[in-house]
Enzyme design. Sequence first.
Site, PDB file in Angstrom:
ATOM      1  N   ASP A  26       0.824  -1.214   0.000  1.00 30.84           N
ATOM      2  CA  ASP A  26       0.000   0.000   0.000  1.00 30.84           C
ATOM      3  C   ASP A  26       0.860   1.267   0.000  1.00 30.84           C
ATOM      4  OD1 ASP A  26      -2.301   1.486   0.021  1.00 30.84           O
ATOM      5  OD2 ASP A  26      -2.731   1.175   2.143  1.00 30.84           O
ATOM      6  N   HIS A  43       2.816   3.216  -8.914  1.00 25.27           N
ATOM      7  CA  HIS A  43       2.687   1.772  -9.158  1.00 25.27           C
ATOM      8  C   HIS A  43       3.924   1.250  -9.887  1.00 25.27           C
ATOM      9  CE1 HIS A  43      -1.283   1.994  -7.607  1.00 25.27           C
ATOM     10  NE2 HIS A  43      -1.832   2.595  -8.642  1.00 25.27           N
ATOM     11  N   ARG A  77     -11.590   2.385  -9.073  1.00 26.02           N
ATOM     12  CA  ARG A  77     -10.659   3.485  -9.380  1.00 26.02           C
ATOM     13  C   ARG A  77     -10.931   3.997 -10.792  1.00 26.02           C
ATOM     14  NH1 ARG A  77      -5.132   2.347  -6.102  1.00 26.02           N
ATOM     15  NH2 ARG A  77      -6.201   1.839  -4.157  1.00 26.02           N
ATOM     16  N   LEU A 137      11.299 -20.576  -4.692  1.00 27.06           N
ATOM     17  CA  LEU A 137      10.344 -19.649  -4.082  1.00 27.06           C
ATOM     18  C   LEU A 137       9.016 -19.753  -4.818  1.00 27.06           C
ATOM     19  CD1 LEU A 137       9.724 -17.174  -2.176  1.00 27.06           C
ATOM     20  CD2 LEU A 137      10.385 -15.721  -4.090  1.00 27.06           C
TER      21      LEU A 137
HETATM   22  C1  FPP Z   1      -2.046   0.090  -3.312  1.00 28.55           C
HETATM   23  O1  FPP Z   1      -1.554   1.412  -3.234  1.00 28.55           O
HETATM   24  C2  FPP Z   1      -1.439  -0.582  -4.447  1.00 28.55           C
HETATM   25  C3  FPP Z   1      -2.119  -1.130  -5.503  1.00 28.55           C
HETATM   26  C4  FPP Z   1      -3.582  -1.128  -5.602  1.00 28.55           C
HETATM   27  C5  FPP Z   1      -1.404  -1.736  -6.637  1.00 28.55           C
HETATM   28  C6  FPP Z   1      -0.255  -2.598  -6.272  1.00 28.55           C
HETATM   29  C7  FPP Z   1       0.531  -2.858  -7.471  1.00 28.55           C
HETATM   30  C8  FPP Z   1       1.876  -2.840  -7.549  1.00 28.55           C
HETATM   31  C9  FPP Z   1       2.781  -2.658  -6.401  1.00 28.55           C
HETATM   32  C10 FPP Z   1       2.569  -2.997  -8.834  1.00 28.55           C
HETATM   33  C11 FPP Z   1       2.345  -4.246  -9.577  1.00 28.55           C
HETATM   34  C12 FPP Z   1       2.643  -5.508  -8.892  1.00 28.55           C
HETATM   35  C13 FPP Z   1       3.055  -6.622  -9.535  1.00 28.55           C
HETATM   36  C14 FPP Z   1       3.161  -7.902  -8.813  1.00 28.55           C
HETATM   37  C15 FPP Z   1       3.422  -6.623 -10.955  1.00 28.55           C
HETATM   38  P1  FPP Z   1      -2.566   2.624  -3.423  1.00 28.55           P
HETATM   39  O2  FPP Z   1      -2.626   2.938  -4.886  1.00 28.55           O
HETATM   40  O3  FPP Z   1      -3.883   2.276  -2.811  1.00 28.55           O
HETATM   41  O4  FPP Z   1      -1.842   3.767  -2.645  1.00 28.55           O
HETATM   42  P2  FPP Z   1      -2.541   4.923  -1.795  1.00 28.55           P
HETATM   43  O5  FPP Z   1      -3.217   4.258  -0.633  1.00 28.55           O
HETATM   44  O6  FPP Z   1      -1.393   5.771  -1.387  1.00 28.55           O
HETATM   45  O7  FPP Z   1      -3.494   5.636  -2.698  1.00 28.55           O
END
Ligand code: FPP
Length: 248
Positions: A26, A43, A77, A137
């Site tokens: 997050d 991201h 979103r 893994l």
């Molecule tokens: C939450 O942060 C994150 C996500 C919804 C996306 C997670 C994706 C990645 C880390 C990249 C892709 C992963 C792989 C395995 C290829 P948020 O956007 O909710 O952050 P915020 O709470 O600050 O708005």
Amino acid sequence: MGRKGGRVAAKDTNFMGPTHVAVIMDGNGRWAQMRGRPRLFGHQAGVRRVREIVEACPDLGIRYLTVFAFSTENWRRTQAEVSGLMNLFRRYIQKEAQALLEAGVRVRFIGDRDRLEPKLVDMMHALEELTAGNELLNLTVAINYGGRDEVARATQRLAREVAAGRLDPEDVDAETLASFLDTCLLPDPDLVIRTSGEARISNFLLWQSAYAEYEFSPVLWPDFTADHFAEIVSNFGARERRYGAVKA
Ligand code: FPP
């Protein structure tokens, strides 16, 4: 593969590290916004941390790593962010497949694939097949995953078995239900980490985390390094887990 100079090593005497670590990644959006950049920039930075944490796992004795990449709620979103994330998943698979294969990583995906684009689903399936012989893994990526949705889908499959006369309702117990979950081939997580200071589980591995330890890190995911990860894993070794029993 393997991180040099890590503070924690699985070989340390008496180190009882977690076998399965699950991560709620997050804070990407806030990280990007703090830099005046679009959320997708966060991201993209997050993908680099996924790579780093995957590489750190074998030296820490971790056999299973599960990461929450997209929840059943994330469709709410903006269209731009959703399609940006889907592109990112496709690019990740395309770019990382060979490296994951060579590094001994077996990749699996959990979540409902029905709502995902067929092209992405095909790529997910191909990566699972490509890495199926690996054992170092087990990396599980949750895409369009929700814990309640997973239990509902498992119950649907179980009910079909009952309706077809192949399963007696009297024989249904927790183990039976677990065998219908997306995670049926994985052990339960020992440790669940959430970054960015939020102390919520957000529908992640609800059934499987019944006895997991939780760690909430204030660090935003794009800043969450292998050292942050190793420190949390080493603290886990010091805890006593009793699974509802009393101390022997
Ligand atoms: C939450 O942060 C994150 C996500 C919804 C996306 C997670 C994706 C990645 C880390 C990249 C892709 C992963 C792989 C395995 C290829 P948020 O956007 O909710 O952050 P915020 O709470 O600050 O708005």
